[in-house]
Scaffold this motif. Sequence first.
Motif, mmCIF file in Angstrom:
data_model
loop_
_atom_site.group_PDB
_atom_site.id
_atom_site.type_symbol
_atom_site.label_atom_id
_atom_site.label_comp_id
_atom_site.label_asym_id
_atom_site.label_seq_id
_atom_site.Cartn_x
_atom_site.Cartn_y
_atom_site.Cartn_z
ATOM 1 N N ASP A 39 13.886 -14.950 -39.162
ATOM 2 C CA ASP A 39 13.008 -15.240 -40.298
ATOM 3 C C ASP A 39 11.538 -15.052 -39.915
ATOM 4 N N ARG A 40 11.211 -15.337 -38.669
ATOM 5 C CA ARG A 40 9.814 -15.271 -38.224
ATOM 6 C C ARG A 40 9.403 -13.852 -37.834
ATOM 7 N N GLY A 81 17.783 -16.159 -42.916
ATOM 8 C CA GLY A 81 18.217 -16.166 -41.516
ATOM 9 C C GLY A 81 18.764 -17.512 -41.098
ATOM 10 N N ALA A 82 18.079 -18.581 -41.460
ATOM 11 C CA ALA A 82 18.537 -19.921 -41.094
ATOM 12 C C ALA A 82 19.853 -20.255 -41.777
ATOM 13 N N ILE A 137 17.946 0.414 -42.370
ATOM 14 C CA ILE A 137 17.900 -1.024 -42.668
ATOM 15 C C ILE A 137 16.467 -1.470 -42.887
ATOM 16 N N PRO A 138 16.177 -2.080 -44.048
ATOM 17 C CA PRO A 138 14.815 -2.583 -44.283
ATOM 18 C C PRO A 138 14.553 -3.837 -43.468
ATOM 19 N N ASN A 139 13.296 -4.028 -43.092
ATOM 20 C CA ASN A 139 12.929 -5.244 -42.373
ATOM 21 C C ASN A 139 12.468 -6.293 -43.372
ATOM 22 N N SER A 140 12.642 -7.551 -43.040
ATOM 23 C CA SER A 140 12.176 -8.646 -43.892
ATOM 24 C C SER A 140 11.967 -9.860 -43.023
ATOM 25 N N LYS A 141 11.092 -10.740 -43.460
ATOM 26 C CA LYS A 141 10.794 -11.950 -42.685
ATOM 27 C C LYS A 141 10.222 -13.011 -43.602
ATOM 28 N N ASN A 181 7.317 -27.514 -41.732
ATOM 29 C CA ASN A 181 7.981 -26.208 -41.739
ATOM 30 C C ASN A 181 9.034 -26.198 -40.632
ATOM 31 N N PRO A 182 10.198 -26.835 -40.877
ATOM 32 C CA PRO A 182 11.188 -27.017 -39.812
ATOM 33 C C PRO A 182 11.924 -25.726 -39.472
ATOM 34 N N MET A 183 12.477 -25.686 -38.265
ATOM 35 C CA MET A 183 13.302 -24.550 -37.877
ATOM 36 C C MET A 183 14.547 -24.462 -38.748
ATOM 37 N N LEU A 184 15.141 -25.612 -39.047
ATOM 38 C CA LEU A 184 16.302 -25.692 -39.930
ATOM 39 C C LEU A 184 16.042 -26.788 -40.954
ATOM 40 N N ASP A 185 16.066 -26.425 -42.224
ATOM 41 C CA ASP A 185 15.831 -27.410 -43.276
ATOM 42 C C ASP A 185 17.119 -28.198 -43.495
ATOM 43 N N VAL A 186 17.244 -29.323 -42.805
ATOM 44 C CA VAL A 186 18.474 -30.109 -42.888
ATOM 45 C C VAL A 186 18.646 -30.749 -44.262
#
Length: 513
Positions: A86-87, A405-406, A202-206, A267-272
């Motif tokens: 994602d980053r 991604g997450a 393949i397109p890139n996205s982030k 801005n968490p790595m994983l939005d629990v």
Amino acid sequence: MHPATGQMRAVTTEESSITPYSRRWAALAVLMLPVLLVSVDNTVLSFALPEISAQLSPSGTQLLWINDVYPLILSGLLIPAGSMGDRFGRRTMLLLGGFGFTVISATAAFAPTAAWLIAARAGMGIFGAMLMPATLSIIRNMFTDATERRTAIAIWASGFAGGAALGPVVGGFLLEHFYWGSVFLMAVPVLLPMLLLGFWLIPNSKDPAPGAIDFVSIALIMATMTPFVYAIKHFAHDGFDLLTVALLLVATICGLVFTRRQLARTNPMLDVRLFTNKQFTGAVLTNLMAIFSLVGFLYFVSQHLQLVSGHSPFSAALLLLPGLALTVIAGLVVVYIVKVLKPWIVISAALLMNAAAFGLVFFTADSGSDTGILVAFALLGMGIGFAETLTNDIILAAVPPHKAGAASAISETAYETGSVMGTAILGSILNAAYVAHLVVPEGVSAADADAARETLGGAAEVAENIGGETGAALLASAQHAFDSGVVYTSAIGVVLMLLSAVMVVRTLRGVKM
């Protein structure tokens, strides 16, 4: 708007652009290469372990690590790798993972020692974690139309589930014609086309507004998933002991600390908070249980066909091809079925098909015929195809594109956890029942008796070495004991699939597609 937090987020130019129709389907074909490779790799190694043992002479501990280090590293890094995608860009992570996986697999193929192979398998786990979340999150961003996205996910899920069943076929073929390193070397011809075509197609996205890299969270998720997966594997091999408890305690504590840290960050790595959405949670758990049933089934059916029915590894694998084909077909057909029937009806029906498959094995495992088991695998394949396609679509649809991604990593983590649990839990119950029912004939030495009690394969080898009536009696007893254990695991499979179907009714009834 984020479904859990309510925060509005922008999307990047790359994310909001529409990939041309023909190009996105060509890109999907390229994405299927790593999907098939990683899923095949999950099941192909078991066929090569006897030859690896003969060539590299690993200790018992080293042999366990050759098998276990890959899923341990992979499961712990899936969520951090998805967040990194994602980053830094999902295509970037995909190509980096593909390049690393290719190189490390080639070194594993020519490993001169067991320690070298263990290190190579660990490296494959690192780069494999970069591959899988990237494939699903790229699909989420390429296919903006709901029907097209569902079809693409159906192809992805069919390849993933089908690849696990294809592993024995590939392994059997390679080991009958080539040396053990070929099961690793196959990564080179599979991933090279992806590396050559991926950058172009393949397109890139982030994520347009990623947070800072959270190394503490990465360490915490590793300290959660790795001990958890290892605890399950240790339980399967050594039973429930103090180490199992300690590993589960470490995983639980680190998981709680990780959750609190994610809730405290803007801005968490994983939005629990996603797990407060019962539809998202229900889809993740259903995904896990579907793979649990598939891998648990493959664990005993592959041994039954070879060591009870007497098929070679390759011919036994070929008998599973109809079930594999039905997995793929069901995954594609469900895209149209769900237009008529509500998703929860289709998914719960799929789990009931899985329950019926285990029920059929329960009644036919000790019948002396393979027909019931093969029909059961066909039923199971259809159920997996239906359930995996829809649950993955629900998981991805629950999050905005910039968090694909997450979300993909959560889906992959459920897959890996279900895979480990399927083998460990059902496998350990099967092994315990096997030991309880095995009758060792008189005249068998204590060392041979111990080897026979370890596994059905061990009993078959001892019986062949002894020969005569004693060897035949030992083999017959071992085969009967194994199938008696299959009856127990099948009964448990029925109960778990029925409970999973109830969970689907309770959590996914409001899902619309």
